[in-house]
Write an enzyme that holds these catalytic residues in place. Structure first.
Site: not given
Ligand code: IPE
Ligand code: IPE
Ligand code: MG
Length: 249
Positions: A21, A23-24, A34, A66-67, A69-70, A198
């Site tokens: 987690d 990257n964004g 992002r 994740s599910t 993330n769709w 979490r």
């Molecule tokens: C969890 O990260 C899923 C992945 C790293 C693939 P998210 O960024 O989607 O989780 P939340 O939304 O902060 O709980």
């Molecule tokens: C995790 O990084 C990668 C995926 C969920 C695919 P995020 O994209 O959730 O990055 P943040 O949490 O927004 O920084």
């Molecule tokens: Mg994230």
């Protein structure tokens, strides 16, 4: 320190799961889109496989999508799928060379055809590799896995002479065989980068007794030292599984 077994080696997790987690936020901090964060994060995937093998871990599962993330904006989902496809294609050679078997955990059918094809092909081409398992958690949700397991177990029970008796006799370990993770080792350690504390629907079944390690570093900045620190932390913990210290010897 050749010839000397460190405390870490003596107490090494066999299966490590990583919630990659941040990257964004990594990209945002630098004024980048992002998607650039995801690109940089994908490069770390290559490294973390090597570091894990060097550390003596047997299985590494990476939460890539994740599910839930769709629900992200369409352009980000498309960019992630494109990245997965490119990664799967470009990593096959080095995986075969390094004895890395690629496995999938998740609802593979929901992936777009081209990404699905590339990833399934990579799994097939590495199916004979037995040094290390890289488990890609894609379109993965722990609740969805348990629900799918429940459907399978019901189908199995209905096929038994006495379905109610069959269900009565089902144990926790027995139920695991109906889950997507049936062939995987139980997850010993879950690492989450990015600072959130979490699970976000990752590995729910094994999270029951996995050790948890939350790191403040964003995934694109994750280093071999961070992995080492997480493994040292794991080695320092006493896993009691409900018992007391004196019972563990
Ligand atoms: C969890 O990260 C899923 C992945 C790293 C693939 P998210 O960024 O989607 O989780 P939340 O939304 O902060 O709980
Ligand atoms: C995790 O990084 C990668 C995926 C969920 C695919 P995020 O994209 O959730 O990055 P943040 O949490 O927004 O920084
Ligand atoms: Mg994230």
């Amino acid at each position: 320190m050749a010839g000397k077994t460190s405390a870490v080696e003596a107490c090494l997790p066999r299966h490590v799961g990583i919630i990659m987690d941040g990257n964004g936020r990594w990209a945002k901090q630098r004024g980048l889109p992002r998607v650039e964060g995801h690109r940089r994060g994908a490069q770390v995937v290559r490294d973390v496989v090597r570091w894990s093998i060097d550390a003596g871990i047997e299985q590494l599962s990476l939460y890539a999508f994740s599910t839930e993330n769709w629900e992200r904006p369409g352009y980000e989902v498309r960019a992630l799928m494109q990245l997965l496809k490119v990664m799967a294609r470009s990593m096959v050679g080095e995986m075969v060379e390094g004895g890395v078997r690629l496995r999938l955990l998740g609802d593979v059918e929901s992936l777009p055809d081209d990404a699905k094809g590339a990833i399934i092909r990579a799994c097939e081409k590495t199916a004979h590799c037995d040094r290390f398992d890289l488990v890609l958690c894609l379109s993965y949700g722990g609740q969805q896995e348990i629900l799918a397991g429940m459907r399978r177990v019901l189908a199995w029970a209905l096929d038994q002479p006495d379905p109610a008796l069959a269900l009565d006799g089902l144990t926790v370990d027995g139920f695991r065989h109906f889950l997507w993770r049936a062939e995987l080792k139980p997850v010993d350690l879950i690492i989450r980068t990015g600072g959130e504390k979490r699970i976000s629907n990752f590995h729910l079944w094994d999270a029951a007794y996995a050790e948890l390690c939350f790191l403040d570093v964003y995934w694109p900045d994750f280093s071999q030292d961070d992995l080492r620190r997480a493994l040292d932390d794991f080695a320092s913990r006493e896993r009691r599984f409900g018992r007391i210290s004196e019972q563990l010897q």
